[in-house]
Motif scaffolding. Structure first.
Motif, PDB file in Angstrom:
ATOM      1  N   GLY A  19     -31.262 -13.642  14.147  1.00  0.00           N
ATOM      2  CA  GLY A  19     -31.823 -12.954  12.977  1.00  0.00           C
ATOM      3  C   GLY A  19     -32.020 -13.855  11.765  1.00  0.00           C
ATOM      4  N   HIS A  22     -29.063  -9.606  17.835  1.00  0.00           N
ATOM      5  CA  HIS A  22     -29.786  -8.812  16.823  1.00  0.00           C
ATOM      6  C   HIS A  22     -29.140  -7.431  16.668  1.00  0.00           C
ATOM      7  CE1 HIS A  22     -33.787 -11.226  17.384  1.00  0.00           C
ATOM      8  NE2 HIS A  22     -32.876 -11.880  16.680  1.00  0.00           N
ATOM      9  N   ALA A  32     -25.747 -11.614   7.788  1.00  0.00           N
ATOM     10  CA  ALA A  32     -25.786 -10.182   8.094  1.00  0.00           C
ATOM     11  C   ALA A  32     -24.786  -9.394   7.255  1.00  0.00           C
ATOM     12  CB  ALA A  32     -25.519  -9.955   9.579  1.00  0.00           C
ATOM     13  N   ARG A  65     -26.567  -3.074   8.649  1.00  0.00           N
ATOM     14  CA  ARG A  65     -27.061  -1.717   8.376  1.00  0.00           C
ATOM     15  C   ARG A  65     -26.189  -0.671   9.058  1.00  0.00           C
ATOM     16  NH1 ARG A  65     -33.503  -2.675   8.649  1.00  0.00           N
ATOM     17  NH2 ARG A  65     -33.468  -4.533   7.375  1.00  0.00           N
ATOM     18  N   ASP A  71     -27.352  -6.342  13.302  1.00  0.00           N
ATOM     19  CA  ASP A  71     -27.922  -5.179  12.592  1.00  0.00           C
ATOM     20  C   ASP A  71     -26.841  -4.140  12.328  1.00  0.00           C
ATOM     21  OD1 ASP A  71     -30.519  -5.751  11.986  1.00  0.00           O
ATOM     22  OD2 ASP A  71     -31.415  -4.546  13.586  1.00  0.00           O
TER      23      ASP A  71
END
Ligand code: 1HE
Length: 265
Positions: free
Chosen positions: A142, A85, A116, A93, A89
């Motif tokens: 995820g 995760h 992702a 992001r 991420d």
């Protein structure tokens, strides 16, 4: 080419090329590979404007390394999933946008990794599956958040429960892919798109990669408020001022008008 174990890394101008490199195991993702991926993403975020993730060999990735996974206790399973995760991420992001170039098998954790990235480009022959139900496990990278948002929870449940395999054309219709390329052309197409993204203002790229997924998690009102903050922040940057001036002075690149200018796909 500066190789790391299980991952290759190359800086091509402003584009970081990150290759999954365990072809004998169909790029199945084990602990060493995911750790090397973390280092590559961190390095790319420090020195590139955009990243492209692809697979060496005949497949993008066969997902979680099932041989390694078979040995984990429940608490080790939680730590393992939380590590994925954090790394994924950092792709979705992070400081720079990422694309994935997909071919062959894009399965389980491979599909979660692709989800992702901001843009997914696949060869016509790529195929997509979530065989977790058959393997007696659940997604842990995820996918229940990202893949379900892209293709819908209903489609994801179908893939996980029945083992349904999607072709690239079906994955595009299901909203997983933004581009389908001719056989063998996905990586070049992704590099081409990456080169265009690298010409954008870095602050806009950052805002697009970071604000869009977060705004999807907000209420209508909070989303609009967040959007206004991002709009004001980007638009008052020196980069934006210079680019807006270029447009007004007719010095900027024109948009490609479909049917009149160059191909947009
Ligand atoms: C593997 C893995 C793997 C291949 N873990 N070793 N993922 C899956 O359930 C997909 C399992 N893999 C496959 O269905 C097939 O390998 C492929 C369709 C992707 C490719 O087929 P093929 O014929 O090209 O390769 P192969 O002969 O099946 O496999 C070649 C080798 O890779 C073989 O090892 P070898 O030592 O016998 O040569 C395979 O064992 C090995 N291999 N896939 C370990 N996945 C965070 S949660 C995410 C949950 C999931 O990802 S679930 C989905 C898991």
């Amino acid at each position: 080419m500066a190789g790391q174990s299980d991952i290759t890394y190359e800086l091509d101008g402003a584009i970081a090329l990150i290759g999954l490199d365990r072809p004998a195991k169909r790029n199945a993702i084990n602990d060493a590979l995911v750790e090397a991926l973390r280092r590559a993403v961190e390095r790319a975020s420090g020195e590139a404007k955009v990243g492209v993730i692809f697979g060496h060999g005949d497949h993008f990735s066969a997902g979680l390394d099932l041989a390694e996974h078979a040995e984990r206790t429940p608490i080790e399973g939680i730590h393992h999933s939380r590590k994925w995760h954090a790394i994924f991420d950092g792709i979705e992001r992070g400081l720079i946008p990422f694309l994935s170039a997909l071919h062959g098998a894009v399965v389980g954790g491979g599909m979660e990794l692709a989800a992702a990235t901001q843009i997914r480009v696949a060869d016509e022959g790529a195929f997509f599956a979530l065989p977790e139900g058959q393997r007696g496990i659940f997604v842990g990278g995820g996918g229940s958040v990202r893949v379900a948002r892209l293709i819908s929870a209903a489609r994801m449940a179908d893939m996980m429960l029945t083992g349904r395999v999607l072709s690239a054309a079906e994955a595009e219709r299901a909203n997983f892919l933004q581009y389908v390329a001719k056989p063998g052309a996905a990586l070049d197409k992704a590099k081409d798109l990456a080169a265009r993204i690298a010409r954008n203002a870095p602050l806009s790229n950052f805002a697009i990669a970071n604000a869009l997924p977060r705004i999807q998690d907000l209420s209508h009102d909070d989303g609009l408020f967040f959007e206004s903050l991002m709009a004001a922040m980007t638009q008052t940057s020196p980069d934006a001022q210079a680019r807006l001036r270029e447009f007004l002075d007719k010095r900027s690149e024109r948009l490609a008008v479909p049917g009149r200018d160059r191909e947009t796909r």
